[in-house]
Design an enzyme around this catalytic site. Sequence first.
Site, PDB file in Angstrom:
ATOM      1  CE  LYS A 178      -1.882   1.786   3.996  1.00  0.00           C
ATOM      2  NZ  LYS A 178      -1.631   3.217   4.177  1.00  0.00           N
ATOM      3  CG  ASN A 179       2.126   2.787   3.520  1.00  0.00           C
ATOM      4  OD1 ASN A 179       0.974   3.079   3.168  1.00  0.00           O
ATOM      5  ND2 ASN A 179       2.449   2.590   4.769  1.00  0.00           N
ATOM      6  CB  CYS A 231      -5.717  10.641  11.364  1.00  0.00           C
ATOM      7  SG  CYS A 231      -4.036  10.152  11.601  1.00  0.00           S
ATOM      8  NE  ARG A 265      -0.247  10.586   9.792  1.00  0.00           N
ATOM      9  CZ  ARG A 265      -0.668   9.580   9.008  1.00  0.00           C
ATOM     10  NH1 ARG A 265      -1.855   9.070   9.196  1.00  0.00           N
ATOM     11  NH2 ARG A 265       0.097   9.143   8.030  1.00  0.00           N
ATOM     12  CG  ASP A 303       2.668   1.798   9.500  1.00  0.00           C
ATOM     13  OD1 ASP A 303       2.940   1.999   8.307  1.00  0.00           O
ATOM     14  OD2 ASP A 303       2.369   2.710  10.289  1.00  0.00           O
ATOM     15  NE  ARG A 320      -7.591   4.581   5.067  1.00  0.00           N
ATOM     16  CZ  ARG A 320      -6.972   5.624   5.623  1.00  0.00           C
ATOM     17  NH1 ARG A 320      -7.372   6.088   6.788  1.00  0.00           N
ATOM     18  NH2 ARG A 320      -5.951   6.214   5.022  1.00  0.00           N
TER      19      ARG A 320
HETATM   20  C1  EPZ Z   1       3.888   7.205   6.210  1.00  0.00           C
HETATM   21  O1  EPZ Z   1       3.104   8.233   6.793  1.00  0.00           O
HETATM   22  C2  EPZ Z   1       2.978   5.991   6.110  1.00  0.00           C
HETATM   23  N1  EPZ Z   1       1.846   6.297   5.238  1.00  0.00           N
HETATM   24  C3  EPZ Z   1       2.477   5.619   7.503  1.00  0.00           C
HETATM   25  O2  EPZ Z   1       1.687   4.426   7.372  1.00  0.00           O
HETATM   26  C4  EPZ Z   1       3.679   5.308   8.387  1.00  0.00           C
HETATM   27  O3  EPZ Z   1       3.236   5.035   9.697  1.00  0.00           O
HETATM   28  C5  EPZ Z   1       4.626   6.524   8.404  1.00  0.00           C
HETATM   29  O4  EPZ Z   1       5.005   6.867   7.043  1.00  0.00           O
HETATM   30  C6  EPZ Z   1       5.898   6.253   9.199  1.00  0.00           C
HETATM   31  O5  EPZ Z   1       6.575   5.154   8.651  1.00  0.00           O
HETATM   32  C7  EPZ Z   1       2.002   6.186   3.900  1.00  0.00           C
HETATM   33  O6  EPZ Z   1       3.075   5.890   3.401  1.00  0.00           O
HETATM   34  C8  EPZ Z   1       0.783   6.450   3.060  1.00  0.00           C
HETATM   35  P1  EPZ Z   1       5.933  10.637   8.312  1.00  0.00           P
HETATM   36  P2  EPZ Z   1       3.669   9.768   6.820  1.00  0.00           P
HETATM   37  O7  EPZ Z   1       5.814  11.863   7.501  1.00  0.00           O
HETATM   38  O8  EPZ Z   1       4.383  10.044   5.544  1.00  0.00           O
HETATM   39  C9  EPZ Z   1       5.962  13.995  11.680  1.00  0.00           C
HETATM   40  C10 EPZ Z   1      -0.235   3.087   7.573  1.00  0.00           C
HETATM   41  O9  EPZ Z   1      -0.817   2.578   8.555  1.00  0.00           O
HETATM   42  N2  EPZ Z   1       5.856  14.961  10.573  1.00  0.00           N
HETATM   43  O10 EPZ Z   1       7.184   9.820   8.222  1.00  0.00           O
HETATM   44  O11 EPZ Z   1       2.566  10.662   7.205  1.00  0.00           O
HETATM   45  C11 EPZ Z   1       4.649  13.236  11.884  1.00  0.00           C
HETATM   46  O12 EPZ Z   1       3.783  13.979  12.696  1.00  0.00           O
HETATM   47  C12 EPZ Z   1       0.275   4.514   7.660  1.00  0.00           C
HETATM   48  O13 EPZ Z   1      -0.025   2.508   6.495  1.00  0.00           O
HETATM   49  C13 EPZ Z   1       5.965  16.330  10.851  1.00  0.00           C
HETATM   50  O14 EPZ Z   1       6.139  16.736  11.987  1.00  0.00           O
HETATM   51  O15 EPZ Z   1       4.709   9.659   8.014  1.00  0.00           O
HETATM   52  C14 EPZ Z   1       5.087  11.972  12.557  1.00  0.00           C
HETATM   53  O16 EPZ Z   1       5.240  12.208  13.937  1.00  0.00           O
HETATM   54  C15 EPZ Z   1      -0.015   5.151   9.024  1.00  0.00           C
HETATM   55  N3  EPZ Z   1       5.852  17.209   9.823  1.00  0.00           N
HETATM   56  C16 EPZ Z   1       6.450  11.703  11.933  1.00  0.00           C
HETATM   57  O17 EPZ Z   1       6.887  12.943  11.349  1.00  0.00           O
HETATM   58  C17 EPZ Z   1       5.656  16.792   8.531  1.00  0.00           C
HETATM   59  O18 EPZ Z   1       5.596  17.654   7.620  1.00  0.00           O
HETATM   60  C18 EPZ Z   1       6.425  10.611  10.865  1.00  0.00           C
HETATM   61  O19 EPZ Z   1       5.622  11.047   9.833  1.00  0.00           O
HETATM   62  C19 EPZ Z   1       5.552  15.407   8.269  1.00  0.00           C
HETATM   63  C20 EPZ Z   1       5.656  14.509   9.313  1.00  0.00           C
END
Ligand code: EPZ
Length: 411
Positions: A17-18, A111, A116, A300, A392
């Site tokens: 998915k990701n 969410c 996020r 995850d 999802r």
């Molecule tokens: C991706 O989300 C995945 N989603 C998530 O999987 C996964 O948990 C996550 O990466 C971490 O591995 C998809 O790929 C569609 P991040 P993403 O940006 O990109 C902070 C699932 O269940 N952050 O690495 O949103 C954020 O708040 C989903 O499949 C900022 O502060 O993750 C978090 O604490 C859930 N500012 C941390 O970084 C930003 O601009 C990690 O977020 C962006 C992120």
Amino acid sequence: MRGGIPLYGELCVQGSKNAALPILAASLLHRGISVIHNCPRILDVENTVQILQEAGCLVKWQGSSLMIFAENIQNTRISSKYGTQMRSSVIFLGSLLGRKGNAILPLPGGCTIGKRPIDLHLDSLKRMGARIEEEKEVLYADTEKMKGAKISLRFPSVGATENIILAAVLAKGTTWIQNAAREPEIMELCRFLKEKGAKIKGEGTSVIVIEGVRQLRDSEFFLMSDRIVAGTYLMAAMSAGGEISLKRAPVSQMTAQLQVLEAMGAQMKMEKNKICLKAPKKICRLVSVATHPYPGFPTDLQSQLLAVLCKARGRSKIVETIFEGRYQIVPELRKMGAKIKIVAQEAWIEGVEELTGTTVRACELRGGAALIVAGLGASGVTTIENACFIQRGYEDIGRDLRNLGAAIETS
Ligand code: EPZ
């Protein structure tokens, strides 16, 4: 579902998915054809296909192969109907700015797993020449032309790294990303783009360099398997007991989770793309496991691990270091008899002899999967409300588990 039935048998792991979601957004960068094989038929992919069609793409499914024709992109506005369904729609910022020089999309809400924010996305794209304004929860972005920049991320954000790559592929000049995310899904996105003629180096390390090109080419791509879905089924077998094998498992991407499974007493045999797991009679506790960006233990899979540890022998600890809201599932597990204490980002789990089936409620994707893991190892019947969250990310978890002998019905 009725728990207490050990799982036996073999299943094939679905496409990732990701990796699929950013790759679908990336298909907008090419005025032609992208074929993606082994694409998972899940709600988030279906929703992303709607966004592509809304933009003007012709999209056709053939089994698990998706054909996307992105010759004419007339609409760069993502409607809130699709854009707010999932956070990953923010990934279209980079590809629409790269292809068309503008994008309008709903601000992705927070969410249950955390606030996020998307500051890293927006700051990075602005450094590359995008003007981005927010008005009434809608983002308005435009640019004459995206240009290469040196970007250093304060956190190796997966989504921000993907957005920068998508904006950089057709940009003028070269982009450097320092402290880039190293997830396999980033590497898969880059593999997809390089097969279309993009010039990218360093993916999988903390420094990625993208040299802008004028255009991309038609391609046909076979998507990698989903390491989180694979891990979920291994956790399910640990909870229910029994012996299962997974085909098409991305073993080399699962080192951290396989180490944790071994520490809990799993007996495993691994080949290149196959994992056989025999569950222990009693789960060994884990003194402490923390989630980390790749290659650490994946956030995850944290809820699914939590569900397994509810019946471990002794006290275990989990530390969630990525999302501040990823213990939403704890009250539901407590309804089943779990003994879990949350102190800030730490979960302390006192193993119990038995969990008892009851009615519980999913509130997000991986927490929902964790309730299934817990229910498989509980006595009696567990009913999961809001199970639609699970669709999802999982093609048909009910079908897969029934093929392993579980007594589970999904409506
Ligand atoms: C991706 O989300 C995945 N989603 C998530 O999987 C996964 O948990 C996550 O990466 C971490 O591995 C998809 O790929 C569609 P991040 P993403 O940006 O990109 C902070 C699932 O269940 N952050 O690495 O949103 C954020 O708040 C989903 O499949 C900022 O502060 O993750 C978090 O604490 C859930 N500012 C941390 O970084 C930003 O601009 C990690 O977020 C962006 C992120």
